[in-house]
Every structure is written in C-alpha cells, then in structure tokens.
Design an enzyme around this catalytic site. Structure first.
Site: not given
Length: 347
Positions: A39, A41-42, A44, A155
């Site tokens: 996502g 963020f980075g 997973v 979000d």
C-alpha cells in the site's frame, strides 16, 4: 523517529517492541514468497512467530509517500484502540532504518480482494455482505464516539477493511488518521491526502475534514459492496456517471434495486438491500451537514427507523474538482455535484 530507542518507544506508545531478528526470522527475511501486498505505507509480509502465531508485518518503504510521521501517527493511535472491528496492532520494531508494524494476521486479506473479483465475490452472499457493512459501521462508531482518542480515519476504503477467518471486518491503516475534540468542528489541512473515489467534496477541494468525511467514505463502501463495482472508474454508456451518479440516477427513477450485484439475487432480502442503498446515498450527500452522524448510521442499518429522502451526492460525475471549483466562481447556480476527486497526494 531516530530519537526513539526501545525503552522510550515502549513507554510512550504502550506497545510491545519486537526485535528485528525475530521479525526477520518470522518472515523468512521478508521473503517475496511471504509478501501479502503493498500500500501507500509499503509492503506487507506474512510471518509466523516461534510459538506458531501468525502475524502481518507492515514495512515502511524508503519510497513510501506516507513516511515516518505517518508511521509514528499510526503507532500512537492504534496502540490505544481496542474493538472487534479494528485490526489489532501487536507491536512494532524500530531498529536503524527499519520501521515495522506487527499486526494480527487476517487470513481472508482485505475486502477489495473479494469486492471487485467476479469469482471471489460470489463467495459472499447477502448475509455476509450485510454483516461486513454493519461491522464497519460499528468500528467507525467506536472511532468517532466511544474510543479514548476519538478519531477521524480519513482514508476509509475497501482495501483498508481486513477480513478475519470468520469474515468479520476490521478497519486498518491509521497512518492518515487524526484525533478530534468533542465539538467535532471541521478541521482544515494544507495537505490533502486520501484515495480517489472516496474523498468528499469539502475535503478534496477545500481541505476540510470531519467525522462526516468518514461517513462519506462509508457511504461509498456501502454502494460498492451492494453493487460489486468500484466508484472510481465506473462508467455507464458514456454518460459520465461514476457509481454514485449511477446509484442516484436509479434512485430518482425509482429503480434503486437495479444497483444490486446479480450474484445476490438468490440470497438477499430486497427490503434490507434497499435500506442499505438508501443509507449509502444519505452518507454521500454533497453537504456534510446533510449526512447522518455515525451513531445514526448504525441505527438506520439495524432498525426500521424512518429514513429521510437523500439529496444528490457529491462527485457523482467524472470531472476534476479544481476545474469545478473555478467554474463555480463563474456560475452562481453551480452545484458541486458535477465533480470527482483529484487530490494532491493520492494513494
């Protein structure tokens, strides 16, 4: 984040701190085979601890558009939250350049894994879909009203709804969330962040967000769950309608049940589906003051309480909100309903 050592992080965040070696071993050194997805963020990764507990590890990417402030924000907020419809944060790891969040593992991935896939979506009958809608609403009510911090998510979308082994929904990804006081007055931001197709007009255009922003997000999710269609990218015969516009058009014509995903015909009760469509349209109304608050949304979903007639949704056709804002200065009778989201920092 460089000023955090393990002791200070433990004290301030009230959270278990994992050693990096343990996390690397659990994920097979962040093996590509263990990657669950990625996502804003980075990436997973799935992991398994020595005691057999399965975990999901969110790893801050060096190229992440969220970054360290969002990492710190998510840790501080979600560490203090406990609700059956919120994903549980087990701990974090802060060592050198590594910034990791360790969550309970959700074996059924996220809601969008099912929602927009023609094969997997058939696995969810109406009973399960309504269970998911209700669970999201209750999780949102906890954030807005019952939690210690009182949080605006900012979000909320199908990809941020995780599903456990029993298909219970859990709201995740609090990197963009903000706390608010009991007055619930709109707050302004100079950095508009979020996701195309979910943001309400007042936020996308003017940077104003409140609990009613989350309500708008939730309304979009309801209509996507009922229809099995994305709001963004939806088109109908070149008319320029997105999913909100299509749902509104059907409502005005007295044919709202045509919105239903065909795979639901044999499992749904028309009255309950119609109520969900009705609530969804109330949530995505153009003006924040017209939208119900979250406690009212929950009541509307689970009871036979009276539902007012919805007004036209915001962003119900595919246009640039910044162009629309310019046009509104030229036309005094302009309605902001003719726009869709374009944002500064889309995810």
């Amino acid at each position: 984040m460089k000023d955090y050592d393990k002791d200070s992080a433990m004290e301030e965040m009230e959270l278990t701190i994992f050693d990096l070696v343990i996390v690397k071993n659990a994920t097979n050194n962040f093996s590509r085979n263990n990657k669950l997805g990625e996502g804003g963020f980075g990436p997973v990764f799935k992991g398994t601890l020595l005691d057999g507990q399965e975990i999901a590890v969110k790893r801050l990417s060096e190229t992440s558009r969220q970054g360290r402030e969002e990492f710190k924000n998510e840790v501080k907020l979600i560490a203090k939250l406990q609700h059956r419809n919120l994903v549980k944060l087990l701990g974090c790891c802060i060592e050198g350049e590594e910034k990791l969040l360790i969550y309970e593992y959700m074996p059924n991935k996220s809601l969008d894994f099912f929602t927009f896939d023609k094969t997997r979506w058939k696995l969810l009958d109406w009973h399960r879909r309504f269970h998911i809608i209700e669970g999201i609403a209750r999780g949102l009510l906890y954030l807005h009203q019952d939690s210690r911090l009182r949080i605006i998510h900012r979000d909320l979308k199908v990809s941020n709804i995780l599903l456990d082994s029993d298909m219970n929904p859990k709201i995740s990804d609090f990197g963009l969330a903000r706390t608010f006081g009991r007055e619930q007055s709109p707050t302004n931001t100079n950095r508009v962040v979020g996701t195309y197709g979910y943001m309400p007009p007042e936020y996308a255009i003017n940077g104003l967000f409140s609990v009613k922003s989350d309500v708008f997000n939730f309304g979009v999710i309801i209509l996507e769950i009922v229809s099995g269609k994305r709001n963004r990218g939806f088109s109908l015969g070149g008319l320029g309608h997105n999913l909100l516009g299509y749902a509104w058009r059907l409502w005005v014509k007295g044919r709202p049940l045509e919105l239903i995903d065909k795979s639901l015909y044999d499992s749904c009760g028309p009255s309950q589906v119609l109520r969900c469509i009705h609530v969804g349209l109330l949530c995505v109304q153009q003006l924040p003051e017209d939208r119900p608050n979250t406690s009212t949304v929950v009541l509307m979903l689970v009871s036979d309480t009276f539902l007012p007639q919805p007004k036209q949704p915001g962003f119900c056709t595919e246009r640039n909100p910044y162009e629309a804002e310019s046009s509104s200065r030229k036309e005094s009778n302009y309605s902001g309903n003719e726009i869709t989201t374009t944002i500064i920092d889309p995810r």
